[in-house]
Design a protein around this motif. Structure first.
Motif, mmCIF file in Angstrom:
data_model
loop_
_atom_site.group_PDB
_atom_site.id
_atom_site.type_symbol
_atom_site.label_atom_id
_atom_site.label_comp_id
_atom_site.label_asym_id
_atom_site.label_seq_id
_atom_site.Cartn_x
_atom_site.Cartn_y
_atom_site.Cartn_z
ATOM 1 N N GLN A 104 31.561 52.091 47.817
ATOM 2 C CA GLN A 104 32.969 52.247 47.413
ATOM 3 C C GLN A 104 33.492 50.962 46.783
ATOM 4 O O GLN A 104 34.210 51.001 45.772
ATOM 5 N N GLU A 107 32.066 50.638 43.313
ATOM 6 C CA GLU A 107 32.770 51.550 42.390
ATOM 7 C C GLU A 107 34.140 50.991 42.012
ATOM 8 O O GLU A 107 34.541 51.033 40.847
ATOM 9 N N ARG A 108 34.872 50.474 43.031
ATOM 10 C CA ARG A 108 36.211 49.919 42.774
ATOM 11 C C ARG A 108 36.131 48.727 41.822
ATOM 12 O O ARG A 108 36.907 48.626 40.865
ATOM 13 N N GLN A 110 33.752 48.090 39.684
ATOM 14 C CA GLN A 110 33.356 48.546 38.344
ATOM 15 C C GLN A 110 34.555 49.131 37.592
ATOM 16 O O GLN A 110 34.703 48.909 36.385
ATOM 17 N N LEU A 111 35.422 49.871 38.330
ATOM 18 C CA LEU A 111 36.645 50.410 37.708
ATOM 19 C C LEU A 111 37.557 49.272 37.240
ATOM 20 O O LEU A 111 38.085 49.303 36.116
ATOM 21 N N GLU A 112 37.737 48.270 38.121
ATOM 22 C CA GLU A 112 38.581 47.114 37.766
ATOM 23 C C GLU A 112 38.016 46.387 36.546
ATOM 24 O O GLU A 112 38.758 45.985 35.657
ATOM 25 N N LYS A 113 36.684 46.237 36.551
ATOM 26 C CA LYS A 113 36.024 45.559 35.428
ATOM 27 C C LYS A 113 36.273 46.330 34.133
ATOM 28 O O LYS A 113 36.601 45.745 33.094
ATOM 29 N N GLY A 114 36.141 47.676 34.221
ATOM 30 C CA GLY A 114 36.388 48.521 33.041
ATOM 31 C C GLY A 114 37.817 48.385 32.535
ATOM 32 O O GLY A 114 38.058 48.272 31.322
ATOM 33 N N GLN A 115 38.783 48.365 33.499
ATOM 34 C CA GLN A 115 40.196 48.221 33.117
ATOM 35 C C GLN A 115 40.462 46.861 32.470
ATOM 36 O O GLN A 115 41.183 46.769 31.471
#
Length: 201
Positions: A104, A107-108, A110-115
């Motif tokens: 988790q 995933e979090r 990776q999402l932050e990195k994408g944003q």
């Protein structure tokens, strides 16, 4: 002399033969018959002999007695094993939970990195757009007549005016400064000098 030796040897052989015939062979035969009879009657001969040997003082040391565990001991061992199994299961659950949390977290992140990458792309695009827009503004002042550009620049804030003046061509800058009042020309010359001194440090 030879006859005496021969007679002694014959006596020895006779005694041995007598021992074999009278005692050893009948004993072996009796033991064999007893073993066969006991086997057919359903007696475990080896277990029985082991029990008898254990009761004899000298022979009991040779026989390895294997004590069967009691019901209480078996139950205790089972309880210990079940407790150990539960401990292992608890450890496995903890490891799985930690792994789940790690997944988790990954995933979090990776999402932050994408944003963040999207924000960087947006800011880069805005920056490029601003650079293009600024270049267009500078080009406009370079194509505009110095007589019209000078009064506009003097009405701007010092920071905005300085930004444009430091990016226009030298001949355009000279022409604009000529069309300014002596006070404004002196002010902007001082600002340009300070700017270039700051860049050189």
């Amino acid at each position: 002399m030879d006859k005496a030796v021969e007679q002694k040897e014959e006596k020895k052989y006779n005694r041995f033969q007598w021992f074999l015939m009278a005692f050893l062979i009948p004993l072996i035969f009796a033991v064999a018959v007893a073993l066969i009879v006991m086997t057919f009657s359903g007696v475990n001969v080896f277990e029985k002999s082991k029990e008898i040997a254990e009761k004899m003082p000298v022979v009991s040391g040779w026989v390895e007695s294997k004590k069967e565990p009691s019901t209480e001991e078996i139950e205790k061992e089972m309880i210990d094993l079940e407790a150990e199994i539960k401990d292992r299961e608890a450890e496995l659950d903890q490891i799985e939970t930690k792994m789940g949390n790690k997944d988790q977290e990954i995933e979090r992140l990776q999402l932050e990195k994408g944003q963040l990458e999207l924000q960087i792309d947006e800011l880069t695009a805005i920056q490029e757009e601003n650079k293009r827009a600024f270049k267009d503004i500078v080009r406009t002042y370079e194509t505009m007549s110095a007589k019209k550009a000078a009064p506009i620049i003097t009405k701007m804030s010092d920071a905005e005016a300085l930004k444009i003046l430091t990016n226009i061509k030298a001949e355009t800058l000279a022409a604009i400064m000529e069309n300014m009042s002596p006070e404004d020309a002196a002010k902007f010359t001082g600002l340009l000098t300070s700017e270039s001194a700051g860049e050189n440090e």
